[in-house]
Design a protein around this motif. Structure first.
Motif, PDB file in Angstrom:
ATOM      1  N   UNK A   5       0.833  -1.203   0.000  1.00 32.23           N
ATOM      2  CA  UNK A   5       0.000   0.000   0.000  1.00 32.23           C
ATOM      3  C   UNK A   5       0.868   1.254   0.000  1.00 32.23           C
ATOM      4  N   UNK A   6       1.894   1.272   0.827  1.00 28.82           N
ATOM      5  CA  UNK A   6       2.772   2.434   0.878  1.00 28.82           C
ATOM      6  C   UNK A   6       3.479   2.685  -0.438  1.00 28.82           C
ATOM      7  N   UNK A   7       3.962   1.624  -1.047  1.00 25.97           N
ATOM      8  CA  UNK A   7       4.643   1.754  -2.335  1.00 25.97           C
ATOM      9  C   UNK A   7       3.649   2.176  -3.418  1.00 25.97           C
ATOM     10  N   UNK A   8       2.428   1.636  -3.359  1.00 22.24           N
ATOM     11  CA  UNK A   8       1.411   2.012  -4.339  1.00 22.24           C
ATOM     12  C   UNK A   8       1.006   3.466  -4.225  1.00 22.24           C
ATOM     13  N   UNK A   9       0.833   3.956  -3.001  1.00 21.70           N
ATOM     14  CA  UNK A   9       0.476   5.363  -2.805  1.00 21.70           C
ATOM     15  C   UNK A   9       1.604   6.267  -3.302  1.00 21.70           C
ATOM     16  N   UNK A  10       2.841   5.862  -3.065  1.00 18.82           N
ATOM     17  CA  UNK A  10       3.979   6.643  -3.563  1.00 18.82           C
ATOM     18  C   UNK A  10       3.947   6.729  -5.087  1.00 18.82           C
ATOM     19  N   UNK A  31       0.759   5.685 -16.784  1.00 20.44           N
ATOM     20  CA  UNK A  31       1.391   4.375 -16.589  1.00 20.44           C
ATOM     21  C   UNK A  31       1.913   4.211 -15.165  1.00 20.44           C
ATOM     22  N   UNK A  32       2.511   5.258 -14.616  1.00 17.43           N
ATOM     23  CA  UNK A  32       3.012   5.187 -13.249  1.00 17.43           C
ATOM     24  C   UNK A  32       1.853   5.040 -12.262  1.00 17.43           C
ATOM     25  N   UNK A  33       0.752   5.742 -12.498  1.00 13.29           N
ATOM     26  CA  UNK A  33      -0.433   5.610 -11.642  1.00 13.29           C
ATOM     27  C   UNK A  33      -0.986   4.191 -11.717  1.00 13.29           C
ATOM     28  N   UNK A  34      -1.007   3.598 -12.903  1.00 12.79           N
ATOM     29  CA  UNK A  34      -1.492   2.221 -13.044  1.00 12.79           C
ATOM     30  C   UNK A  34      -0.611   1.237 -12.279  1.00 12.79           C
ATOM     31  N   UNK A  35       0.697   1.456 -12.293  1.00 13.74           N
ATOM     32  CA  UNK A  35       1.600   0.610 -11.502  1.00 13.74           C
ATOM     33  C   UNK A  35       1.276   0.767 -10.013  1.00 13.74           C
ATOM     34  N   UNK A  36       1.018   1.992  -9.586  1.00 10.07           N
ATOM     35  CA  UNK A  36       0.654   2.235  -8.194  1.00 10.07           C
ATOM     36  C   UNK A  36      -0.635   1.545  -7.804  1.00 10.07           C
ATOM     37  N   UNK A  37      -1.616   1.577  -8.675  1.00  8.95           N
ATOM     38  CA  UNK A  37      -2.880   0.884  -8.410  1.00  8.95           C
ATOM     39  C   UNK A  37      -2.646  -0.616  -8.329  1.00  8.95           C
ATOM     40  N   UNK A  38      -1.742  -1.119  -9.168  1.00 12.51           N
ATOM     41  CA  UNK A  38      -1.395  -2.543  -9.111  1.00 12.51           C
ATOM     42  C   UNK A  38      -0.773  -2.928  -7.776  1.00 12.51           C
ATOM     43  N   UNK A  39       0.115  -2.087  -7.251  1.00 15.13           N
ATOM     44  CA  UNK A  39       0.722  -2.366  -5.950  1.00 15.13           C
ATOM     45  C   UNK A  39      -0.321  -2.349  -4.836  1.00 15.13           C
ATOM     46  N   UNK A  40      -1.249  -1.394  -4.880  1.00 13.84           N
ATOM     47  CA  UNK A  40      -2.302  -1.350  -3.860  1.00 13.84           C
ATOM     48  C   UNK A  40      -3.170  -2.601  -3.957  1.00 13.84           C
ATOM     49  N   UNK A  41      -3.452  -3.062  -5.167  1.00 13.92           N
ATOM     50  CA  UNK A  41      -4.263  -4.269  -5.349  1.00 13.92           C
ATOM     51  C   UNK A  41      -3.545  -5.508  -4.824  1.00 13.92           C
ATOM     52  N   UNK A  42      -2.214  -5.547  -4.921  1.00 12.02           N
ATOM     53  CA  UNK A  42      -1.459  -6.696  -4.433  1.00 12.02           C
ATOM     54  C   UNK A  42      -1.590  -6.875  -2.923  1.00 12.02           C
ATOM     55  N   UNK A  43      -1.859  -5.789  -2.205  1.00 10.60           N
ATOM     56  CA  UNK A  43      -2.021  -5.879  -0.750  1.00 10.60           C
ATOM     57  C   UNK A  43      -3.221  -6.758  -0.383  1.00 10.60           C
ATOM     58  N   UNK A  53      12.275  -7.764   2.049  1.00  9.94           N
ATOM     59  CA  UNK A  53      12.513  -6.412   2.545  1.00  9.94           C
ATOM     60  C   UNK A  53      11.234  -5.673   2.915  1.00  9.94           C
ATOM     61  N   UNK A  54      10.070  -6.272   2.654  1.00 11.55           N
ATOM     62  CA  UNK A  54       8.809  -5.636   3.004  1.00 11.55           C
ATOM     63  C   UNK A  54       8.104  -6.346   4.159  1.00 11.55           C
ATOM     64  N   UNK A  55       8.683  -7.379   4.711  1.00 10.07           N
ATOM     65  CA  UNK A  55       8.048  -8.108   5.810  1.00 10.07           C
ATOM     66  C   UNK A  55       8.314  -7.416   7.132  1.00 10.07           C
ATOM     67  N   UNK A  56       7.393  -7.633   8.082  1.00  9.12           N
ATOM     68  CA  UNK A  56       7.567  -7.095   9.429  1.00  9.12           C
ATOM     69  C   UNK A  56       8.613  -7.929  10.152  1.00  9.12           C
ATOM     70  N   UNK A  57       9.788  -7.349  10.354  1.00 10.37           N
ATOM     71  CA  UNK A  57      10.880  -8.105  10.950  1.00 10.37           C
ATOM     72  C   UNK A  57      11.456  -7.404  12.167  1.00 10.37           C
ATOM     73  N   UNK A  58      10.915  -6.388  12.675  1.00 12.93           N
ATOM     74  CA  UNK A  58      11.297  -5.678  13.899  1.00 12.93           C
ATOM     75  C   UNK A  58      12.786  -5.761  14.225  1.00 12.93           C
ATOM     76  N   UNK A  59      13.621  -5.700  13.226  1.00 16.00           N
ATOM     77  CA  UNK A  59      15.049  -5.735  13.449  1.00 16.00           C
ATOM     78  C   UNK A  59      15.622  -4.334  13.584  1.00 16.00           C
TER      79      UNK A  59
END
Length: 66
Positions: A5-10, A31-43, A53-59
């Motif tokens: 979601x964060x990457x898609x909003x960006x 095209x960039x907006x469509x890629x962003x919508x795709x990232x939001x949909x992947x969530x 690198x996108x997992x919650x790893x509290x490191x």
């Protein structure tokens, strides 16, 4: 940038400020907006697992250094 979601909003934000009056700027921004919508949909797709690198790893920052 650490979730779909964060990457898609960006990408939606960058695509919207890229759009202009000329057709090539509008096409590139769309095209960039469509890629962003795709990232939001992947969530919301349960079968897609986020990359390491996108997992919650509290490191925290600098965890790779010992």
């Amino acid at each position: 940038m650490f979730s779909f979601i964060g990457r898609g909003i960006f990408y939606i934000f960058v695509g919207s400020i890229t759009m202009g009056w000329k057709w090539w700027r509008y096409t590139a921004g769309a095209l960039i907006v469509l890629v962003g919508i795709g990232y939001v949909a992947l969530e919301f797709v349960p079968s897609i697992e986020p990359p390491a690198n996108m997992r919650d790893a509290d490191q925290g920052w600098g965890a790779e250094q010992v």
